[in-house]
Design an enzyme around this catalytic site. Structure first.
Site, mmCIF file in Angstrom:
data_model
loop_
_atom_site.group_PDB
_atom_site.id
_atom_site.type_symbol
_atom_site.label_atom_id
_atom_site.label_comp_id
_atom_site.label_asym_id
_atom_site.label_seq_id
_atom_site.Cartn_x
_atom_site.Cartn_y
_atom_site.Cartn_z
ATOM 1 N N LEU A 104 35.520 52.228 37.394
ATOM 2 C CA LEU A 104 34.753 51.307 36.548
ATOM 3 C C LEU A 104 34.732 49.895 37.119
ATOM 4 O O LEU A 104 33.799 49.140 36.895
ATOM 5 C CB LEU A 104 35.368 51.243 35.147
ATOM 6 C CG LEU A 104 35.321 52.510 34.296
ATOM 7 C CD1 LEU A 104 36.202 52.357 33.079
ATOM 8 C CD2 LEU A 104 33.880 52.793 33.888
ATOM 9 N N GLY A 105 35.782 49.534 37.823
ATOM 10 C CA GLY A 105 35.834 48.175 38.357
ATOM 11 C C GLY A 105 37.131 47.926 39.082
ATOM 12 O O GLY A 105 38.024 48.779 39.116
ATOM 13 N N GLY B 104 40.097 44.885 39.653
ATOM 14 C CA GLY B 104 40.661 43.603 39.243
ATOM 15 C C GLY B 104 41.651 43.119 40.285
ATOM 16 O O GLY B 104 41.831 43.761 41.319
ATOM 17 N N GLY B 105 42.265 41.981 39.988
ATOM 18 C CA GLY B 105 43.211 41.410 40.932
ATOM 19 C C GLY B 105 44.452 42.269 41.114
ATOM 20 O O GLY B 105 45.120 42.207 42.146
ATOM 21 N N PHE B 106 44.778 43.081 40.123
ATOM 22 C CA PHE B 106 46.047 43.813 40.188
ATOM 23 C C PHE B 106 45.878 45.310 40.404
ATOM 24 O O PHE B 106 46.849 46.042 40.488
ATOM 25 C CB PHE B 106 46.859 43.567 38.901
ATOM 26 C CG PHE B 106 47.097 42.118 38.654
ATOM 27 C CD1 PHE B 106 48.089 41.444 39.350
ATOM 28 C CD2 PHE B 106 46.306 41.408 37.767
ATOM 29 C CE1 PHE B 106 48.292 40.091 39.160
ATOM 30 C CE2 PHE B 106 46.501 40.046 37.568
ATOM 31 C CZ PHE B 106 47.502 39.395 38.271
ATOM 32 N N GLY B 107 44.632 45.761 40.455
ATOM 33 C CA GLY B 107 44.426 47.193 40.660
ATOM 34 C C GLY B 107 43.026 47.606 40.256
ATOM 35 O O GLY B 107 42.175 46.763 39.967
ATOM 36 N N LYS C 222 43.864 51.648 33.933
ATOM 37 C CA LYS C 222 44.043 50.583 34.920
ATOM 38 C C LYS C 222 45.222 50.960 35.792
ATOM 39 O O LYS C 222 46.370 50.924 35.342
ATOM 40 C CB LYS C 222 44.301 49.269 34.175
ATOM 41 C CG LYS C 222 44.362 48.055 35.034
ATOM 42 C CD LYS C 222 44.353 46.859 34.098
ATOM 43 C CE LYS C 222 44.525 45.554 34.777
ATOM 44 N NZ LYS C 222 44.444 44.454 33.800
ATOM 45 N N ASP D 271 44.560 33.525 30.207
ATOM 46 C CA ASP D 271 43.510 33.889 31.163
ATOM 47 C C ASP D 271 42.245 34.298 30.421
ATOM 48 O O ASP D 271 41.629 35.321 30.726
ATOM 49 C CB ASP D 271 44.010 35.001 32.096
ATOM 50 C CG ASP D 271 43.242 35.009 33.422
ATOM 51 O OD1 ASP D 271 42.548 34.017 33.719
ATOM 52 O OD2 ASP D 271 43.333 36.005 34.158
HETATM 53 N N1 LIG Z 1 38.898 49.188 28.538
HETATM 54 C C1 LIG Z 1 37.892 49.160 29.422
HETATM 55 N N2 LIG Z 1 36.760 49.848 29.181
HETATM 56 C C2 LIG Z 1 35.726 49.814 30.061
HETATM 57 N N3 LIG Z 1 35.733 49.125 31.221
HETATM 58 C C3 LIG Z 1 36.838 48.425 31.532
HETATM 59 C C4 LIG Z 1 37.982 48.408 30.658
HETATM 60 N N4 LIG Z 1 38.924 47.620 31.221
HETATM 61 C C5 LIG Z 1 38.409 47.160 32.375
HETATM 62 N N5 LIG Z 1 37.158 47.647 32.584
HETATM 63 C C6 LIG Z 1 36.274 47.394 33.735
HETATM 64 O O1 LIG Z 1 37.053 47.226 34.918
HETATM 65 C C7 LIG Z 1 36.816 45.951 35.513
HETATM 66 C C8 LIG Z 1 38.120 45.441 36.107
HETATM 67 O O2 LIG Z 1 38.998 45.079 35.060
HETATM 68 P P1 LIG Z 1 40.361 44.300 35.286
HETATM 69 O O3 LIG Z 1 40.867 43.876 33.960
HETATM 70 O O4 LIG Z 1 41.286 45.091 36.126
HETATM 71 O O5 LIG Z 1 39.975 43.097 36.226
HETATM 72 P P2 LIG Z 1 39.273 41.692 35.989
HETATM 73 O O6 LIG Z 1 39.604 41.170 34.635
HETATM 74 O O7 LIG Z 1 37.821 41.860 36.327
HETATM 75 O O8 LIG Z 1 39.957 40.816 37.115
HETATM 76 P P3 LIG Z 1 41.439 40.212 37.160
HETATM 77 O O9 LIG Z 1 42.397 41.355 37.225
HETATM 78 O O10 LIG Z 1 41.433 39.423 38.413
HETATM 79 O O11 LIG Z 1 41.610 39.388 35.923
HETATM 80 C C9 LIG Z 1 36.245 45.094 34.383
HETATM 81 O O12 LIG Z 1 35.395 44.099 34.830
HETATM 82 C C10 LIG Z 1 35.493 46.128 33.524
HETATM 83 O O13 LIG Z 1 34.187 46.280 34.027
#
Ligand SMILES: Nc1ncnc2c1ncn2[C@@H]1O[C@H](COP(=O)(O)OP(=O)(O)OP(=O)(O)O)[C@@H](O)[C@H]1O
Length: 320
Positions: free
Chosen positions: A38-39, A41-44, A60, A159
């Site tokens: 799905l995406g 992030g900084g940590f995984g 995650k 954050d």
């Molecule tokens: N519960 C969820 N349901 C649907 N999509 C999600 C969910 N959590 C995260 N995502 C998707 O995964 C992506 C990455 O999320 P994540 O929280 O790991 O990183 P981030 O917030 O984009 O970056 P960072 O970790 O640097 O703050 C999000 O932008 C979103 O599109």
């Protein structure tokens, strides 16, 4: 305390409220071997998955690390303390040596950032109606107020930004990503910080400089204000592509587009209820980004301002 002892202590402390612990094998199974990403992030990375009962989840999976898992358990503990319609629900976690994952309820619309930035140079391509933006801003304010006031322990998020707000199928916003959050006693409104936290563009001055009289729930209020300004302006608060200096600093840009009577000149026709909503969002967010944290409203006050009449709102001093 070793990792297992830490988890045992956590599960005992939270009792039936503790999220379910899953093995790495179960995580692999529910994500169909990490098939649907799905995406990132900084940590995984975040993967779509399905629990045995059919419920959709977002898993995650954290980057492998040799750390003692304190930050990880901090996120699990912070979010386990919460239960609110505007806070994403943590359903489970996995902690198996270096394999760590968090299992959240699945948010079909993903994160807010995908919906608020205009695609073109004008604002014709705004994706959400003003009323939807207002409802989202109000929902996030309620979620933050709950973190600051409504739980037994005050939770500071640190954050708040559009990437960390997820949307369900009805665009109901849910605050997520508690990785940096800090628990502190309700009575103690100021916490000490050991390192710079947060994301550029949303960090309150006192968090950035760490010497302006302490970091508090008002630091989240600042990030909230910046985020709402982005929602109104339809652009990122740091925009290196904008060449004129006065336009680089986002609040200055917003002020430039405001006329004397607080109308926002955004190249789009806004009248009636939409105009009222826009002006409220601007006034509230400009109060939230005041440099002196004492001048910023609490989240409770933010909700009152958003729900109250426009006439009772003043335009705050120009931010420096
Ligand atoms: N519960 C969820 N349901 C649907 N999509 C999600 C969910 N959590 C995260 N995502 C998707 O995964 C992506 C990455 O999320 P994540 O929280 O790991 O990183 P981030 O917030 O984009 O970056 P960072 O970790 O640097 O703050 C999000 O932008 C979103 O599109």
């Amino acid at each position: 305390m070793n990792d297992n002892a830490r988890i045992e202590a956590f599960i005992i402390k939270f009792g039936s409220f503790a999220p379910k612990r899953y093995s790495y094998g179960e995580i692999k199974k529910m994500t169909n071997k990490f098939n649907d990403k799905l995406g990132q992030g900084g940590f995984g990375s975040v993967y779509k998955g399905k629990l045995p009962n059919g419920r959709l989840v977002a898993v995650k999976s954290l980057n492998e690390t040799k750390s003692n898992g304190e930050d990880f358990m901090n996120e699990v503990a912070s979010i386990s303390r919460t239960s609110h319609v505007n806070i994403v629900t943590l359903l489970g976690f996995c902690f198996e040596r270096s394999k760590r994952a968090l299992i959240y309820e699945f948010m079909p619309k993903g994160s807010l950032d995908k919906f608020i930035y205009s695609q073109g140079t004008d604002n014709q391509s705004r994706q959400l109606e003003w009323k939807t933006l207002y409802d989202i801003a109000l929902g996030i304010a309620r979620g933050l107020e709950y973190l600051h006031q409504g739980c037994n322990t005050r939770i500071l998020h640190f954050d708040i930004k559009p990437h960390n707000v997820l949307l369900d199928e009805n665009f109901c916003p849910k605050i997520s990503d508690f990785g940096l959050s800090k628990l502190c006693e309700r009575k103690k409104s100021v916490v000490s910080m050991t390192g710079a936290r947060g994301t550029a563009g949303y960090i309150a001055p006192e968090v950035f400089f760490r010497n302006l009289g302490g970091v508090s729930h008002k630091s989240d209020v600042y990030s909230y204000g910046m985020m709402v300004l982005e929602m109104v302006g339809g652009r990122k608060n740091i925009n290196v592509e904008v060449s004129q200096t006065s336009e680089i600093y986002f609040p200055s840009w917003i002020y430039k587009h405001l006329d004397q009577s607080m109308n926002l000149n955004l190249n789009e026709e806004i009248t009636g209820e939409e105009e009222e909503i826009t002006r409220k969002l601007i006034a509230v967010s400009l109060w939230c980004i005041q440099t002196n944290s004492l001048d910023r409203p609490s989240m409770t006050r933010v909700i009152e301002m958003l729900q109250g009449s426009l006439q009772s709102l003043e335009l705050p001093p120009r931010p420096t």
